[in-house]
Design an enzyme around this catalytic site. Structure first.
Site, PDB file in Angstrom:
ATOM      1  CD  GLU A  81      64.204   5.705  45.581  1.00 34.75           C
ATOM      2  OE1 GLU A  81      63.441   4.759  45.444  1.00 34.75           O
ATOM      3  OE2 GLU A  81      64.065   6.578  46.456  1.00 34.75           O
ATOM      4  CB  CYS A 113      63.712   8.800  50.115  1.00 36.76           C
ATOM      5  SG  CYS A 113      62.709   8.839  48.648  1.00 36.76           S
ATOM      6  CG  HIS A 235      61.768  12.032  52.465  1.00 37.13           C
ATOM      7  ND1 HIS A 235      62.360  12.411  51.282  1.00 37.13           N
ATOM      8  CD2 HIS A 235      60.782  11.149  52.127  1.00 37.13           C
ATOM      9  CE1 HIS A 235      61.778  11.773  50.275  1.00 37.13           C
ATOM     10  NE2 HIS A 235      60.814  11.020  50.759  1.00 37.13           N
TER      11      HIS A 235
HETATM   12  P1  HMG Z   1      45.762  10.884  46.282  1.00 38.12           P
HETATM   13  O1  HMG Z   1      44.841   9.757  46.573  1.00 38.12           O
HETATM   14  O2  HMG Z   1      45.901  11.286  44.873  1.00 38.12           O
HETATM   15  O3  HMG Z   1      45.351  12.207  47.026  1.00 38.12           O
HETATM   16  O4  HMG Z   1      47.180  10.488  46.889  1.00 38.12           O
HETATM   17  P2  HMG Z   1      44.419  12.435  48.308  1.00 38.12           P
HETATM   18  O5  HMG Z   1      43.025  12.123  47.979  1.00 38.12           O
HETATM   19  O6  HMG Z   1      45.037  11.792  49.524  1.00 38.12           O
HETATM   20  O7  HMG Z   1      44.560  14.020  48.413  1.00 38.12           O
HETATM   21  C1  HMG Z   1      45.769  14.603  48.761  1.00 38.12           C
HETATM   22  C2  HMG Z   1      45.450  15.818  49.633  1.00 38.12           C
HETATM   23  O8  HMG Z   1      44.801  16.800  48.809  1.00 38.12           O
HETATM   24  C3  HMG Z   1      44.467  15.501  50.759  1.00 38.12           C
HETATM   25  O9  HMG Z   1      44.869  16.285  51.863  1.00 38.12           O
HETATM   26  C4  HMG Z   1      43.142  16.023  50.223  1.00 38.12           C
HETATM   27  O10 HMG Z   1      42.206  16.398  51.229  1.00 38.12           O
HETATM   28  C5  HMG Z   1      43.619  17.242  49.460  1.00 38.12           C
HETATM   29  P3  HMG Z   1      45.224  15.575  53.263  1.00 38.12           P
HETATM   30  O11 HMG Z   1      44.009  14.860  53.697  1.00 38.12           O
HETATM   31  O12 HMG Z   1      46.341  14.598  52.939  1.00 38.12           O
HETATM   32  O13 HMG Z   1      45.660  16.693  54.146  1.00 38.12           O
HETATM   33  N1  HMG Z   1      42.674  17.716  48.409  1.00 38.12           N
HETATM   34  C6  HMG Z   1      42.411  19.015  48.200  1.00 38.12           C
HETATM   35  N2  HMG Z   1      42.847  20.144  48.804  1.00 38.12           N
HETATM   36  C7  HMG Z   1      42.392  21.337  48.331  1.00 38.12           C
HETATM   37  N3  HMG Z   1      41.504  21.438  47.298  1.00 38.12           N
HETATM   38  C8  HMG Z   1      41.050  20.328  46.675  1.00 38.12           C
HETATM   39  C9  HMG Z   1      41.504  19.060  47.119  1.00 38.12           C
HETATM   40  N4  HMG Z   1      41.277  17.785  46.723  1.00 38.12           N
HETATM   41  C10 HMG Z   1      41.984  16.977  47.524  1.00 38.12           C
HETATM   42  N5  HMG Z   1      40.186  20.459  45.655  1.00 38.12           N
HETATM   43  C11 HMG Z   1      49.505  10.603  47.344  1.00 38.12           C
HETATM   44  C12 HMG Z   1      48.214  11.399  47.236  1.00 38.12           C
HETATM   45  C13 HMG Z   1      50.590  11.518  47.883  1.00 38.12           C
HETATM   46  C14 HMG Z   1      49.299   9.421  48.291  1.00 38.12           C
HETATM   47  C15 HMG Z   1      49.882  10.094  45.928  1.00 38.12           C
HETATM   48  O14 HMG Z   1      50.214  11.184  45.115  1.00 38.12           O
HETATM   49  C16 HMG Z   1      51.048   9.112  45.939  1.00 38.12           C
HETATM   50  O15 HMG Z   1      50.842   7.907  46.018  1.00 38.12           O
HETATM   51  N6  HMG Z   1      52.328   9.617  45.827  1.00 38.12           N
HETATM   52  C17 HMG Z   1      53.525   8.761  45.842  1.00 38.12           C
HETATM   53  C18 HMG Z   1      53.818   8.193  47.221  1.00 38.12           C
HETATM   54  C19 HMG Z   1      54.304   9.231  48.223  1.00 38.12           C
HETATM   55  O16 HMG Z   1      54.796  10.278  47.876  1.00 38.12           O
HETATM   56  N7  HMG Z   1      54.230   8.875  49.518  1.00 38.12           N
HETATM   57  C20 HMG Z   1      54.726   9.736  50.569  1.00 38.12           C
HETATM   58  C21 HMG Z   1      55.216   8.951  51.786  1.00 38.12           C
HETATM   59  S1  HMG Z   1      56.361   7.662  51.313  1.00 38.12           S
HETATM   60  C22 HMG Z   1      57.865   8.509  51.018  1.00 38.12           C
HETATM   61  O17 HMG Z   1      58.004   9.645  51.354  1.00 38.12           O
HETATM   62  C23 HMG Z   1      58.936   7.764  50.291  1.00 38.12           C
HETATM   63  C24 HMG Z   1      59.110   8.115  48.823  1.00 38.12           C
HETATM   64  O18 HMG Z   1      59.747   9.365  48.697  1.00 38.12           O
HETATM   65  C25 HMG Z   1      59.877   7.001  48.118  1.00 38.12           C
HETATM   66  C26 HMG Z   1      61.229   6.606  48.666  1.00 38.12           C
HETATM   67  O19 HMG Z   1      61.483   6.489  49.849  1.00 38.12           O
HETATM   68  O20 HMG Z   1      62.072   6.285  47.805  1.00 38.12           O
HETATM   69  C27 HMG Z   1      57.778   8.223  48.114  1.00 38.12           C
END
Ligand code: HMG
Length: 405
Positions: A81, A113, A235
């Protein structure tokens, strides 16, 4: 008895530069534990302009293609992609550079993906009908969301190559699978944007929902999978994602039935036991989009000491947009022997750490688009392919040879 078909050889190419996630967190004013523990990433692979999807794909495929394969490979299927061309398929470059016979077909597949899984299915079906022939599947991507964005800690880059044949050495794939399509906007990239648009939280929820729907279908139609699957590969856009999906499924079952079928509980325990082995390499790399599921598979094969030949594994593929599929494969006797462990360890050990300033500079670099001749300096390891020249909007690749070569 039906001929076994599946992954005969598999190899991963890792770019030579990375950023430390603790340092990135500090630079972004975030608690490092959010990246290191919350998201579960330690290092993030970074590419410069001389490393693109074709050079990475070539470097993944080159070590697993032997002279005798070149006349037997009838298809080169490239899943990505991160294409740099809307028309010409990245597979055509590999076809030439790898010396595959002229009457093979070469093309590209896209569905976020999920693409590599579609390619793998096409490849296996082709070989099932023509057991003497082979297909090369390559998954290569550069995951980029932009500097200081929410998705930044889930970037990465790399390529996977898989040679599909009869009587495979690594994993024989079953014909039956469970697939699912759900037309959604969780992550997408219109053609006028440099980076994808992403609804971060929604994307993780949708991933979980798709996993739950597929597992429900598995429970309805293939309950035996809960007995037989020794491990489940996911994935992995970041290393916590698969665990979140398992947790969501467990919560769903608990809320629905009050108590879980013991079969399902036992399966969960087995899958959780091998989960740390699945994420070892990806934690050091980041998201490689369509190759990410297969990087997890390699990590499990390399690190999974509890696995044995004959064990069955599930492969949960997810691509935003969204398409998901659960494949089932059986480990073959020689699966450890064909993994190029030395190469993998060498590449992990030889990587160069970038400062945050260097990473940001590299990230913002763009290839010239004026149509003139530009010669590019290699930044890869000796022996690796790289983008050596752009001339008249055409790209040229060659292996990096030092004076001692
Ligand atoms: P975010 O808002 O930055 O992070 O988004 P958050 O607030 O959800 O925190 C992440 C985790 O860290 C949470 O844990 C927090 O509690 C924890 P969870 O509740 O999820 O278990 N946290 C801490 N832990 C320890 N100490 C601390 C601390 N602070 C917070 N101090 C997000 C995170 C992954 C959503 C963002 O980075 C993002 O948008 N990434 C891109 C999208 C993505 O990867 N999505 C995954 C599913 S979609 C997919 O897999 C397809 C993809 O590969 C694309 C394709 O298909 O081509 C993306």
């Amino acid at each position: 008895m039906k001929t076994k078909v599946g992954i005969d050889r598999i190899h991963f190419y890792l770019p030579p530069k990375y950023v430390d996630m603790g340092l990135l967190a500090e630079a972004r004013g975030v608690d490092p534990n959010k990246y290191l523990i919350g998201i579960g990433q330690e290092k993030m692979a970074v590419t410069d302009a001389t490393i693109d999807i074709v050079s990475m794909g070539l470097n993944a495929a080159y070590p697993i293609i032997q002279e005798e394969d070149k006349d037997l490979i009838d298809q080169v299927i490239f899943a990505t992609e991160s294409a740099f061309d809307y028309s010409k398929a990245a597979a055509t470059y590999l076809h030439e550079s790898l010396g595959i016979h002229a009457f093979a077909k070469s093309y590209e597949i896209k569905e976020a993906c999920y693409g590599a899984t579609a390619a793998l299915q096409i490849a296996c079906d082709y070989v099932r009908l023509r057991p003497e022939r082979k297909v090369l599947v390559v998954a290569s991507d550069i995951a980029r969301y932009g500097l200081a964005t929410g998705g930044e800690p889930t970037q990465g880059a790399g390529a996977i190559a898989m040679l599909i044949s009869k009587n495979p050495s690594v994993l024989a794939l079953e014909e039956d699978s469970i697939s699912l399509t759900d037309n959604q906007y969780d992550f997408w990239r219109p053609d006028y944007l440099d980076y994808p648009l992403v609804e971060g939280k929604f994307s993780t929820q949708l991933y979980n929902q798709c996993f739950i729907k597929i597992m429900e279908e598995a429970a309805n139609k293939h309950l035996d999978l809960f007995d037989t699957l020794k491990g489940l590969c996911f994935h992995l856009p970041f290393s916590k994602m698969g665990k979140k999906a398992l947790q969501a499924y467990q919560d769903y079952l608990n809320s629905k039935e009050g108590s879980l079928d013991p079969k399902v509980v036992l399966a969960f325990n087995r899958w959780l036991e091998v989960y740390p082995d699945l994420i070892q390499i990806g934690k050091q790399v980041g998201n490689i989009y369509t190759g990410s599921l297969y990087l997890g598979l390699i990590s499990l094969l390399v690190n999974g000491t509890a696995l044995n030949a004959g064990d069955k594994l599930g492969l949960f593929s997810y691509g935003s947009g969204a398409v998901a599929e659960l494949l089932v494969g059986q480990l073959q006797v020689d699966y450890r022997k064909v993994l190029k462990l030395e190469d993998l360890n060498k590449r992990l050990a030889q990587r160069q750490e970038l400062s945050i300033e260097e990473y940001e500079m590299i990230f913002s670099e763009k290839l010239p688009n004026d149509g003139k001749t530009h010669l590019l300096e290699p930044s890869v390891l000796p022996g690796d392919f790289y983008l050596t020249k752009i001339d008249g909007h055409r790209r040229y690749y060659q292996q990096y040879k030092t004076q001692t070569d």
